[in-house]
Design an enzyme around this catalytic site. Sequence first.
Site, PDB file in Angstrom:
ATOM      1  N   GLU A 166      47.635  44.953  54.552  1.00  0.00           N
ATOM      2  CA  GLU A 166      47.964  43.404  54.815  1.00  0.00           C
ATOM      3  C   GLU A 166      47.737  42.853  54.076  1.00  0.00           C
ATOM      4  OE1 GLU A 166      49.324  42.641  59.337  1.00  0.00           O
ATOM      5  OE2 GLU A 166      50.911  44.681  59.058  1.00  0.00           O
ATOM      6  N   GLU A 225      50.612  51.824  59.115  1.00  0.00           N
ATOM      7  CA  GLU A 225      50.988  51.464  60.878  1.00  0.00           C
ATOM      8  C   GLU A 225      52.474  50.449  61.328  1.00  0.00           C
ATOM      9  OE1 GLU A 225      48.176  48.020  60.534  1.00  0.00           O
ATOM     10  OE2 GLU A 225      49.500  46.675  61.968  1.00  0.00           O
TER      11      GLU A 225
HETATM   12  C1  GAL Z   1      49.545  43.983  61.404  1.00  0.00           C
HETATM   13  C2  GAL Z   1      47.950  43.495  61.630  1.00  0.00           C
HETATM   14  C3  GAL Z   1      47.548  44.574  62.599  1.00  0.00           C
HETATM   15  C4  GAL Z   1      47.939  43.918  63.574  1.00  0.00           C
HETATM   16  C5  GAL Z   1      49.511  44.291  64.284  1.00  0.00           C
HETATM   17  C6  GAL Z   1      49.528  43.293  65.795  1.00  0.00           C
HETATM   18  O1  GAL Z   1      50.118  43.220  61.113  1.00  0.00           O
HETATM   19  O2  GAL Z   1      48.195  44.881  60.944  1.00  0.00           O
HETATM   20  O3  GAL Z   1      45.715  43.801  62.132  1.00  0.00           O
HETATM   21  O4  GAL Z   1      47.257  42.556  63.575  1.00  0.00           O
HETATM   22  O5  GAL Z   1      49.723  43.945  63.399  1.00  0.00           O
HETATM   23  O6  GAL Z   1      50.995  43.467  65.917  1.00  0.00           O
END
Ligand code: GAL
Length: 827
Positions: free
Chosen positions: A428, A520
């Site tokens: 991100e 993710e």
């Molecule tokens: C994502 C991020 C993670 C964590 C997650 C929580 O956007 O990459 O590190 O923060 O959100 O939902």
Amino acid sequence: MTQYTKPFFALTALALLLLTGACGSKNNNAIANRKVSFNSNWQFHLNDSIKDNDTIGTATQWRTLNLPHDWSIEGSFDEHSPAGTGGGALNGGLGWYKKSFTVEAKDSAKVTTILFDGAYCNSSVWVNGHFLGMRPNGYISFRYNLTPYLNYGDKKNEIIVKVDNSKQPNSRWYSGSGIYRNVWLETTDKLHIAANGTFVTTPQVSAEKATINLQIIIKNEYAEEKTAKVITTIYKDDSEVTSVETEVKIPANSDKTITQDAAVNNPVLWNVETPELYRAVTAVKLDGDMADSYETPFGIREFKFDLDKGFILNGKQVKIKGVCLHHDLGALGSAFNTRAMERQLEIMREMGVNGIRTSHNPPAPELLDLCDKMGFIVMDEAYDMWAQGKNPYDYSKNWDKWHKTDLEDLIIRDRNHPSVFMWSIGNEIPEQWSDKGAEIGRELSAIVKALDKTRPVTAAMNPPVAVNATEASIQFVNTADKPNSLAASGALDIIGYNYAHQVWAKHKINFPKVAFIATETTSALQTRGYYDEKSDVEKLWPVRWDIPFYDGNPGNTVSAYDQTHAPWGSTHEDTWRIIKKHDYLAGMYIWTGFDYIGEPTPYLWPSISSYFGVVDLAGFPKDVYYMYQSEWTDKDVLHIFPHWNWKAGQEVDVWAYYNHADEVELYLNGKSLGKKSKQGDELHIMWSVKYEPGTLKAVSRKGGKVVLEKEIKTVGAPAQLKATADRTEIKADGTDLSFITVDIQDANGIFAATANNEITFSVKGNAKIVGVCSGDPVSHEPYKGNKHTALNGKCLVIIQSTDKAGKVEVTASANGLKASTVNLTTK
Ligand code: GAL
């Protein structure tokens, strides 16, 4: 780690090796184990305040400890901690470590190097008053040559390390502070293989034959030219497979890279079910004597990310069923412990997980060793930010000076691991929507490719294409309506999606020429063992984000039913349903496998740890764990929930996850409540039940035959504890751990699913308590201590051996309840 010489190797190659003591030594025909632990007997001092003078002097108070060490986890949770709740409300600060040691006189003709697997963060190192260097990155491994500054024989040496984690906040999650990974001392002949100096690849792999290519850097630190005979022998288990020999002349004070090629007939391939490993053992001989010996474990496997078929391993399609993990180990904080890491991976494996993402930083080297041995598909990630920061004092401040070195060091360290299948150059990254993002992306990708052309490069983008408001099930602010320049840059071999499940099925339209990975996913919120009184989908869906995000404290518990998630995420079931459906979706990495300290998003203080894990901070599975188990493993699964203690007459939703059956029948006190089965792509079944106390029983059947039966019972008042160890025999090595789970039960041994008694632990014998935890994200009781309040019937105590063998007795007790004792043996 490639230079890790294992005891079993020492036995097989005994003719070549003679293992010796602490700093190693060499006689004419033998070479010592080049790398030895340098963890014990350090002195530590924490400057209490960032205003403290950051020096040490004669008045400084020191405490003796062994590494790995995390000082933040020893502190108290603090609402006003500069780290914020994102950092776990635990303070950073500035710590000093020092250690005195001697080096045998006979090693004065050798090269001695100190190797840090990781120190968080901004570490500076001195030996005998000489400054060796400073390393800002808290996750990267680094080393310094001590040789020019050492005293030999009886005269002492002193190494001093300053670790500066005082500028806060510098992380979006709990980082821990200190020398939190292993430290090693490496002693080699002046003619030796360079640090991480082998690179093994397998250019051709078939069932009949694999070709092995080795690039080996030989370093000559003598003042004259040397001729080295380099013999690499390939072993499978303890049997020699083949061997190659090369002679090379190396000028004084320089190095040379040699190439060796070998072939393995009928190779045993590495895959996730049977992660078969080979070892390349390279001996360097000088004038007929052994100068150096170096072992590189590796695997033979062939893979690709296919535009139609997703991930193909050794010719077979394998869906990546992965989880993201942060590096903390729950109650142990960030202090690395191999057994604690192995336990996390075992719990993940039981769930059916076959992939790990090292979010969002280089992992401890032992994590990759474990993934090699256990069969995980690792996405090895370099950064959470580039030049543009996410926190006032984060790594972006060091970007210009360090990013190239840090990335190179990561690739060189990790590129022999068969478990590593992808490099992620960032998570991100704020620059992803600008030209700068494309430019840096291309630069980083080129750095990776120059060192490893065998693995694809990806980046975790959010998201790579716009998700418009009609596609999004809920609206949220996201810059994704701007074009993602990084995704379009050509720098990436695989397009990595963070979330945006709404557009996954359109991947082939949006990116017809680049493969897919969900880097993710999900970010669902659950608290183990907590249930809304009725899981009213209407009430909870889409999510409970009518509450102001990051503004006030909306409550500290979320239901264990799979319905609540971050606005950018999706439920576990929705996420997996899409990935499962399309072959070209290579797989996913769930945010997260385990709860972690910090980032209690969306909650604020008093929450101090995350709610995203499929497993809680103590290692106890939440209910959805069994949904995955029913889908991702071959085990027969039947899991029903919630608990069975409600108000008379209350409507309760009873869910079941199951597999390998045509139907499940539910009975309340012997009376059938009907049979149900999953329809279409459903992943659970549900009954609405009017509560009455007693026994709820589920029976799964296939072709009329019972597959499994599960019961949950109304529990009486808490009456006793039941302690169970994951391992009752552990090594007497001062590091091994036994994880002991304590369940609260009523007088009849029924699990007390809502009991929250305070439990006290005591230990007799050669072992100590190193952590206590219940998985409660709002508990401010210390993880270091001998008592802890249980959460929903459960609590964990972590016991560590000393280096003395013997019997250990661990007792859990609580006011008014019968105590429980576990007997351990340390050997
Ligand atoms: C994502 C991020 C993670 C964590 C997650 C929580 O956007 O990459 O590190 O923060 O959100 O939902």
